[in-house]
Write a protein that holds these residues in place. Structure first.
Motif, PDB file in Angstrom:
ATOM      1  N   LEU A  95       0.810  -1.212   0.000  1.00 33.90           N
ATOM      2  CA  LEU A  95       0.000   0.000   0.000  1.00 33.90           C
ATOM      3  C   LEU A  95       0.847   1.267   0.000  1.00 33.90           C
ATOM      4  CD1 LEU A  95      -2.846  -0.953   2.515  1.00 33.90           C
ATOM      5  CD2 LEU A  95      -2.884  -1.036   0.025  1.00 33.90           C
ATOM      6  N   SER A  96       2.160   1.118   0.112  1.00 31.61           N
ATOM      7  CA  SER A  96       3.029   2.299   0.125  1.00 31.61           C
ATOM      8  C   SER A  96       3.581   2.633  -1.262  1.00 31.61           C
ATOM      9  CB  SER A  96       4.203   2.079   1.087  1.00 31.61           C
ATOM     10  OG  SER A  96       5.058   1.041   0.625  1.00 31.61           O
ATOM     11  N   ALA A  97       3.162   1.893  -2.275  1.00 30.25           N
ATOM     12  CA  ALA A  97       3.749   2.067  -3.608  1.00 30.25           C
ATOM     13  C   ALA A  97       3.528   3.467  -4.166  1.00 30.25           C
ATOM     14  CB  ALA A  97       3.172   1.016  -4.567  1.00 30.25           C
ATOM     15  N   GLY A  98       2.352   4.055  -3.914  1.00 26.18           N
ATOM     16  CA  GLY A  98       2.063   5.375  -4.478  1.00 26.18           C
ATOM     17  C   GLY A  98       2.930   6.469  -3.899  1.00 26.18           C
ATOM     18  N   LEU A 128      18.796   3.720  -3.962  1.00 24.28           N
ATOM     19  CA  LEU A 128      19.136   2.998  -2.735  1.00 24.28           C
ATOM     20  C   LEU A 128      18.044   3.162  -1.680  1.00 24.28           C
ATOM     21  CD1 LEU A 128      22.950   3.875  -2.465  1.00 24.28           C
ATOM     22  CD2 LEU A 128      21.898   1.773  -3.351  1.00 24.28           C
ATOM     23  N   VAL A 129      17.492   4.368  -1.579  1.00 18.27           N
ATOM     24  CA  VAL A 129      16.418   4.607  -0.615  1.00 18.27           C
ATOM     25  C   VAL A 129      15.182   3.786  -0.975  1.00 18.27           C
ATOM     26  CG1 VAL A 129      14.794   6.337   0.258  1.00 18.27           C
ATOM     27  CG2 VAL A 129      17.234   6.891   0.053  1.00 18.27           C
ATOM     28  N   SER A 130      14.821   3.758  -2.248  1.00 13.80           N
ATOM     29  CA  SER A 130      13.641   3.015  -2.683  1.00 13.80           C
ATOM     30  C   SER A 130      13.809   1.523  -2.448  1.00 13.80           C
ATOM     31  CB  SER A 130      13.364   3.284  -4.165  1.00 13.80           C
ATOM     32  OG  SER A 130      13.042   4.642  -4.385  1.00 13.80           O
ATOM     33  N   LEU A 131      14.984   0.997  -2.773  1.00 16.78           N
ATOM     34  CA  LEU A 131      15.252  -0.414  -2.511  1.00 16.78           C
ATOM     35  C   LEU A 131      15.248  -0.696  -1.015  1.00 16.78           C
ATOM     36  CD1 LEU A 131      18.094  -1.164  -5.116  1.00 16.78           C
ATOM     37  CD2 LEU A 131      15.666  -1.746  -5.281  1.00 16.78           C
ATOM     38  N   GLY A 132      15.743   0.269  -0.232  1.00 14.53           N
ATOM     39  CA  GLY A 132      15.742   0.107   1.223  1.00 14.53           C
ATOM     40  C   GLY A 132      14.335   0.044   1.790  1.00 14.53           C
ATOM     41  N   VAL A 133      13.441   0.886   1.265  1.00 16.12           N
ATOM     42  CA  VAL A 133      12.046   0.848   1.710  1.00 16.12           C
ATOM     43  C   VAL A 133      11.420  -0.495   1.362  1.00 16.12           C
ATOM     44  CG1 VAL A 133       9.749   1.841   1.370  1.00 16.12           C
ATOM     45  CG2 VAL A 133      11.739   3.347   1.601  1.00 16.12           C
ATOM     46  N   LEU A 257      11.515  -5.149  -5.657  1.00 11.07           N
ATOM     47  CA  LEU A 257      11.171  -4.903  -7.063  1.00 11.07           C
ATOM     48  C   LEU A 257      10.128  -3.791  -7.171  1.00 11.07           C
ATOM     49  CD1 LEU A 257      11.824  -5.925  -9.904  1.00 11.07           C
ATOM     50  CD2 LEU A 257       9.908  -7.522  -9.694  1.00 11.07           C
ATOM     51  N   VAL A 258       9.183  -3.773  -6.242  1.00 18.69           N
ATOM     52  CA  VAL A 258       8.223  -2.665  -6.195  1.00 18.69           C
ATOM     53  C   VAL A 258       8.958  -1.352  -5.914  1.00 18.69           C
ATOM     54  CG1 VAL A 258       6.229  -1.715  -4.991  1.00 18.69           C
ATOM     55  CG2 VAL A 258       6.316  -4.156  -5.503  1.00 18.69           C
ATOM     56  N   GLY A 259       9.958  -1.407  -5.024  1.00 19.02           N
ATOM     57  CA  GLY A 259      10.765  -0.225  -4.754  1.00 19.02           C
ATOM     58  C   GLY A 259      11.486   0.271  -5.997  1.00 19.02           C
ATOM     59  N   PHE A 260      11.983  -0.669  -6.797  1.00 19.64           N
ATOM     60  CA  PHE A 260      12.639  -0.279  -8.048  1.00 19.64           C
ATOM     61  C   PHE A 260      11.660   0.413  -8.984  1.00 19.64           C
ATOM     62  CE2 PHE A 260      13.562  -1.184 -12.502  1.00 19.64           C
ATOM     63  CZ  PHE A 260      14.849  -0.658 -12.626  1.00 19.64           C
ATOM     64  N   GLY A 261      10.454  -0.140  -9.099  1.00 19.18           N
ATOM     65  CA  GLY A 261       9.447   0.488  -9.944  1.00 19.18           C
ATOM     66  C   GLY A 261       9.093   1.881  -9.458  1.00 19.18           C
ATOM     67  N   ALA A 262       8.986   2.048  -8.129  1.00 14.37           N
ATOM     68  CA  ALA A 262       8.683   3.367  -7.567  1.00 14.37           C
ATOM     69  C   ALA A 262       9.802   4.360  -7.894  1.00 14.37           C
ATOM     70  CB  ALA A 262       8.490   3.261  -6.058  1.00 14.37           C
ATOM     71  N   TRP A 263      11.038   3.898  -7.818  1.00 11.82           N
ATOM     72  CA  TRP A 263      12.168   4.762  -8.152  1.00 11.82           C
ATOM     73  C   TRP A 263      12.107   5.184  -9.621  1.00 11.82           C
ATOM     74  CZ3 TRP A 263      16.060   3.133 -11.671  1.00 11.82           C
ATOM     75  CH2 TRP A 263      17.110   4.037 -11.839  1.00 11.82           C
ATOM     76  N   PHE A 264      11.846   4.246 -10.503  1.00 12.54           N
ATOM     77  CA  PHE A 264      11.849   4.543 -11.932  1.00 12.54           C
ATOM     78  C   PHE A 264      10.766   5.559 -12.280  1.00 12.54           C
ATOM     79  CE2 PHE A 264      11.303   4.017 -16.426  1.00 12.54           C
ATOM     80  CZ  PHE A 264      12.577   3.713 -16.902  1.00 12.54           C
ATOM     81  N   VAL A 265       9.546   5.336 -11.790  1.00 11.75           N
ATOM     82  CA  VAL A 265       8.453   6.268 -12.075  1.00 11.75           C
ATOM     83  C   VAL A 265       8.719   7.614 -11.404  1.00 11.75           C
ATOM     84  CG1 VAL A 265       5.980   6.683 -11.810  1.00 11.75           C
ATOM     85  CG2 VAL A 265       6.799   4.391 -12.379  1.00 11.75           C
ATOM     86  N   GLY A 266       9.305   7.582 -10.219  1.00 12.40           N
ATOM     87  CA  GLY A 266       9.643   8.836  -9.545  1.00 12.40           C
ATOM     88  C   GLY A 266      10.649   9.655 -10.329  1.00 12.40           C
TER      89      GLY A 266
END
Length: 358
Positions: A95-98, A128-133, A257-266
């Motif tokens: 639920l934190s993806a957005g 690194l932060v996104s992968l950490g989350v 992997l979700v963190g990676f997607g969040a980083w890319f879209v960000g």
């Protein structure tokens, strides 16, 4: 009477070659029915219905530039819907993806601007932060055994508060400063937010990334051992662990992997608009999850595909832009979207029941 009885040979017509009685579980259905049983077929039919509807009711949709805009809108949703779908197949939610998308963009922007660094430094730190989350979410789920719904709901609230509070503290505003004149911005924009021309129409690079990521995710699910692990842990993690599947690694890596997607879209949002609003992202996680569910991913895990969420994301983009091209009141967007998505779910359900009916 003899103590031993010999079986009399059965008299009758032998069954025709190639025809065998069965209990229905092993009977091979026609190829068309087997195709309809696939989870992505229903959402494909729904996406076609939505496209035809707007093709008729909104003439501008027929133009190439309009379709490019629709695909672009779909790609920004679809890139995140893919890892979310893989996570759901693995039996978990995020639920934190957005808000994680905005967190990554804020990290890259503020780090680069406030410390006067090359923007690529901010991009790498944001990764690194996104992968950490993602690692934190996965580790907490595996370590505590709590539902991922609760863990990621907590992360959602934490990130939402941090995004607003830190941005106001650092920039004294709710948005970050413009970084368009900083070193490395032009190169980063070419990677994350460029466009190219096809037949006189400008096409965003995110559309290409979206399709490439979808093809890669499909290959991983269907052709690799890791894909088998995803289905296994989503179906029954204890059984999967009993046969040697690394459940902990699989679940944590899916969250990352979700963190990676969040980083890319960000990064795409940052280098498209040059600045980031710290309060954005709330509610986007539901769109990502909805696109995956509409695409055939079960809420209970263990089933789904990467192609289905592609069509699910296309439906979102089609409706969002189609309402604008039709000249309707955009205030009705969510209501109209809900009706179209419910219709797609019903079509999906009808198709699956028709395909599995004996």
């Amino acid at each position: 009477m003899s103590m031993t009885q010999h079986a009399e040979p059965a008299v009758g017509t032998p069954p025709a070659p190639g025809r065998k009685e069965g209990d229905g579980r092993t009977t091979r259905r026609p190829p068309a029915l087997r195709l309809l049983a696939r989870p992505e077929v229903g959402v494909f039919l729904g996406a076609v219905a939505v496209y035809v509807f707007f093709l008729i009711s909104a003439p501008p949709v027929r133009e190439g530039s309009s379709m490019a805009n629709i695909l672009y809108q779909s790609s920004t949703i679809g890139i995140m819907a893919l890892p979310v779908a893989l996570l759901m197949i693995g039996g978990e939610f995020d639920l934190s993806a957005g808000v994680a998308v905005i967190s990554s963009a804020l990290t890259a922007s503020m780090l680069s601007y406030q410390l006067t660094m090359n923007v690529w430094v901010g991009v790498v730190v944001a990764l690194l932060v996104s992968l950490g989350v993602g690692f934190f979410n996965g580790w907490m789920v595996v370590r505590t055994g709590l539902p991922s719904f609760l863990i990621t709901l907590g992360t959602f609230l934490i990130l939402q508060g941090v995004n607003l509070a830190v941005t106001k503290l650092v920039t004294t505003n709710v948005a970050t400063d413009d970084i368009s004149d900083m070193d490395g911005f032009g190169q980063a924009r070419k990677v994350f937010a460029s466009s190219f021309e096809v037949g006189g129409v400008q096409v965003k690079i995110t559309i290409v990334y979206w399709l490439v990521f979808a093809a890669l995710a499909t290959w991983v699910l269907l052709r690799t051992k890791y894909g088998n692990w995803i289905f296994a842990v989503g179906g029954n993690k204890e059984s999967a662990r009993a046969v040697g599947v690394p459940v902990t690694f699989t679940k944590i890596s899916l969250f990352m992997l979700v963190g990676f997607g969040a980083w890319f879209v960000g990064m795409h949002q940052l280098f498209t608009f040059n600045t980031v609003q710290s309060g954005e992202g709330v509610g986007q996680e539901l769109i990502y999850i909805s696109a995956a569910v509409i695409g055939g991913c079960l809420l209970t895990g263990g089933a789904g595909s990467a192609i289905g969420p592609v069509f699910g994301a296309f439906m979102f983009g089609m409706v969002q832009q189609g309402i604008v091209y039709a000249g309707w009141n955009p205030d009705w967007f969510k209501a109209f979207l809900g009706v179209m998505l419910l219709g797609a779910v019903l079509i999906n359900l009808w198709v699956q029941r028709t395909a599995t009916r004996r």
